[in-house]
Design an enzyme around this catalytic site. Structure first.
Site, PDB file in Angstrom:
ATOM      1  N   CYS A   1      -6.003  -4.535   5.575  1.00  0.00           N
ATOM      2  CA  CYS A   1      -7.037  -3.402   5.770  1.00  0.00           C
ATOM      3  C   CYS A   1      -6.213  -2.611   6.866  1.00  0.00           C
ATOM      4  O   CYS A   1      -5.614  -3.122   7.845  1.00  0.00           O
ATOM      5  CB  CYS A   1      -8.290  -3.938   6.541  1.00  0.00           C
ATOM      6  SG  CYS A   1      -9.329  -2.619   7.140  1.00  0.00           S
TER       7      CYS A   1
ATOM      8  N   HIS B   1     -14.812  -3.736  -0.570  1.00  0.00           N
ATOM      9  CA  HIS B   1     -14.095  -3.775   0.762  1.00  0.00           C
ATOM     10  C   HIS B   1     -14.550  -2.557   1.409  1.00  0.00           C
ATOM     11  O   HIS B   1     -14.745  -2.703   2.593  1.00  0.00           O
ATOM     12  CB  HIS B   1     -12.536  -3.660   0.573  1.00  0.00           C
ATOM     13  CG  HIS B   1     -11.835  -3.912   1.912  1.00  0.00           C
ATOM     14  ND1 HIS B   1     -11.085  -5.096   2.434  1.00  0.00           N
ATOM     15  CD2 HIS B   1     -11.649  -2.722   2.819  1.00  0.00           C
ATOM     16  CE1 HIS B   1     -10.325  -4.622   3.410  1.00  0.00           C
ATOM     17  NE2 HIS B   1     -10.753  -3.208   3.557  1.00  0.00           N
ATOM     18  N   GLU B   2     -14.348  -1.260   0.798  1.00  0.00           N
ATOM     19  CA  GLU B   2     -14.700   0.030   1.504  1.00  0.00           C
ATOM     20  C   GLU B   2     -16.033   0.152   1.863  1.00  0.00           C
ATOM     21  O   GLU B   2     -16.575   0.800   2.843  1.00  0.00           O
ATOM     22  CB  GLU B   2     -14.210   1.115   0.524  1.00  0.00           C
ATOM     23  CG  GLU B   2     -12.476   1.037   0.160  1.00  0.00           C
ATOM     24  CD  GLU B   2     -11.626   0.766   1.456  1.00  0.00           C
ATOM     25  OE1 GLU B   2     -12.192   1.196   2.621  1.00  0.00           O
ATOM     26  OE2 GLU B   2     -10.521   0.048   1.250  1.00  0.00           O
TER      27      GLU B   2
ATOM     28  N   HIS C   1     -17.321  -1.560   4.845  1.00  0.00           N
ATOM     29  CA  HIS C   1     -16.847  -0.948   6.235  1.00  0.00           C
ATOM     30  C   HIS C   1     -18.043   0.157   6.400  1.00  0.00           C
ATOM     31  O   HIS C   1     -18.319   0.293   7.740  1.00  0.00           O
ATOM     32  CB  HIS C   1     -15.728   0.116   5.971  1.00  0.00           C
ATOM     33  CG  HIS C   1     -14.412  -0.555   6.259  1.00  0.00           C
ATOM     34  ND1 HIS C   1     -14.073  -1.265   7.453  1.00  0.00           N
ATOM     35  CD2 HIS C   1     -13.245  -0.757   5.314  1.00  0.00           C
ATOM     36  CE1 HIS C   1     -12.688  -1.975   7.339  1.00  0.00           C
ATOM     37  NE2 HIS C   1     -12.280  -1.541   5.949  1.00  0.00           N
TER      38      HIS C   1
HETATM   39  C1  4LI Z   1       3.105  -0.360  -1.202  1.00  0.00           C
HETATM   40  C2  4LI Z   1       3.019   1.272  -2.000  1.00  0.00           C
HETATM   41  C3  4LI Z   1      -0.187  -8.972  -1.728  1.00  0.00           C
HETATM   42  C4  4LI Z   1      -0.691  -9.088  -0.318  1.00  0.00           C
HETATM   43  C5  4LI Z   1      -0.791  -8.709  -2.742  1.00  0.00           C
HETATM   44  C6  4LI Z   1       2.048  -0.963  -1.171  1.00  0.00           C
HETATM   45  C7  4LI Z   1       1.818   1.627  -2.649  1.00  0.00           C
HETATM   46  C8  4LI Z   1      -1.823  -8.725   0.172  1.00  0.00           C
HETATM   47  C9  4LI Z   1      -2.231  -8.107  -2.516  1.00  0.00           C
HETATM   48  C10 4LI Z   1       0.926  -0.694  -2.109  1.00  0.00           C
HETATM   49  C11 4LI Z   1      -2.741  -8.167  -1.133  1.00  0.00           C
HETATM   50  C12 4LI Z   1       0.655   0.619  -2.607  1.00  0.00           C
HETATM   51  C13 4LI Z   1      -3.372  -4.106  -1.041  1.00  0.00           C
HETATM   52  C14 4LI Z   1      -5.569  -4.553  -0.233  1.00  0.00           C
HETATM   53  C15 4LI Z   1      -4.141  -6.295  -0.743  1.00  0.00           C
HETATM   54  C16 4LI Z   1      -2.294  -8.617   1.398  1.00  0.00           C
HETATM   55  C17 4LI Z   1      -6.291  -2.000   1.000  1.00  0.00           C
HETATM   56  C18 4LI Z   1      -0.169  -2.829  -2.042  1.00  0.00           C
HETATM   57  C19 4LI Z   1      -1.536  -0.930  -0.918  1.00  0.00           C
HETATM   58  C20 4LI Z   1      -1.050  -3.573  -2.085  1.00  0.00           C
HETATM   59  C21 4LI Z   1      -2.667  -1.885  -1.415  1.00  0.00           C
HETATM   60  C22 4LI Z   1      -8.766  -2.305   0.351  1.00  0.00           C
HETATM   61  C23 4LI Z   1      -7.915  -4.955  -0.082  1.00  0.00           C
HETATM   62  C24 4LI Z   1      -7.154  -2.579   0.157  1.00  0.00           C
HETATM   63  C25 4LI Z   1      -2.515  -7.829  -3.466  1.00  0.00           C
HETATM   64  C26 4LI Z   1      -2.746 -10.091   3.467  1.00  0.00           C
HETATM   65  C27 4LI Z   1      -4.873  -1.572   2.955  1.00  0.00           C
HETATM   66  N1  4LI Z   1      -4.642  -3.486  -0.604  1.00  0.00           N
HETATM   67  N2  4LI Z   1      -3.251  -5.321  -1.055  1.00  0.00           N
HETATM   68  N3  4LI Z   1      -5.477  -5.946  -0.332  1.00  0.00           N
HETATM   69  N4  4LI Z   1      -0.487  -1.493  -1.928  1.00  0.00           N
HETATM   70  N5  4LI Z   1      -2.385  -3.310  -1.471  1.00  0.00           N
HETATM   71  N6  4LI Z   1      -6.876  -4.145   0.234  1.00  0.00           N
HETATM   72  N7  4LI Z   1      -3.959  -7.627  -0.810  1.00  0.00           N
HETATM   73  N8  4LI Z   1      -2.490  -9.859   1.778  1.00  0.00           N
HETATM   74  N9  4LI Z   1      -5.665  -2.463   2.104  1.00  0.00           N
HETATM   75  O1  4LI Z   1      -2.804  -7.729   1.909  1.00  0.00           O
HETATM   76  O2  4LI Z   1      -6.034  -0.578   0.818  1.00  0.00           O
HETATM   77  S1  4LI Z   1      -9.202  -3.845  -0.571  1.00  0.00           S
HETATM   78 CL1  4LI Z   1      -0.650   0.941  -3.456  1.00  0.00          CL
HETATM   79 NI    NI Z   2     -10.611  -1.887   5.361  1.00  0.00          NI
END
Ligand code: 4LI
Ligand code: NI
Length: 184
Positions: free
Chosen positions: A110, A153-154, A157
């Protein structure tokens, strides 16, 4: 332009509030806020812009995360099945959901949480979301997999809920009942 300085972090009370419904049609100010949120998410995924402004990549952002207690969210991502999701949504509501659950085996991150919180976050495997988009049109989205997880998730919030509220305290990696992983 929004940057990480605009993102409030855990501990800020706005993240625990139930956000307010947005009057429709949306005011120009609310529309502008939502456009800026969507642009921030797009920027955060652009290597060059993200590096220049030190943006952490995300796929979703809710208005309370920029200290605006209104029911608006922005998402921008490609799902595991290669479908593109790019929305600014006003007053989104989960109108129905599956009994089955799902979760990310890597857990959730997040933009308002600057630490790793390990554990499975149980989510509904399938949801139907209704809301109003940036053009003022009513939308109804049927979502599954990663898309369903991001929207839940959103929307959480908007109700003052953080992802780690859902993690099992005794055993963070306990397989949730009735669940299959979204990313395996
Ligand atoms: C780089 C460029 C591994 C760890 C895999 C990265 C472009 C986690 C996953 C991204 C995880 C992009 C994401 C979310 C998770 C982890 C969110 C990478 C961005 C993967 C988004 C809201 C939960 C969303 C799948 C702790 C900031 N996003 N990974 N969870 N990506 N991203 N969430 N999980 N482990 N969070 O975070 O936007 S729902 Cl697109
Ligand atoms: Ni969040």
């Amino acid at each position: 332009m929004l940057t990480m300085e605009d993102i409030v972090r855990e501990g800020h009370p706005v993240l625990r509030e139930v956000a307010n419904e947005v009057p429709l049609p949306p005011s120009e100010e609310d529309q502008k806020t939502l456009e800026n949120m969507l642009q921030f998410i797009k920027n955060s995924q652009d290597d060059q812009i993200a590096e220049e402004y030190n943006l952490r990549p995300g796929v979703g952002l809710a208005a309370p995360q920029i200290n605006v207690s209104k029911r608006m969210l922005a998402v921008h991502f490609v799902d595991f099945d290669d479908k593109q999701y790019s929305y600014g949504l006003i007053n989104p509501k989960i109108v129905s959901h599956s009994v089955e659950k799902t979760y990310l085996t890597s857990g959730e991150g997040c933009l308002s949480v600057d630490r790793d919180v390990p554990g499975y976050v149980p989510r509904y495997a399938r949801i139907t979301v209704k809301g109003t988009d940036l053009d003022g049109n009513e939308v109804k989205l049927r979502l599954r997999g990663f898309a369903a997880i991001v929207f839940q998730h959103e929307i959480d919030h908007l109700n003052g809920i953080m992802f780690y509220d859902h993690i099992n305290k005794d055993n963070p990696f306990k397989e949730p009942e009735n669940a299959t992983p979204a990313d395996e």
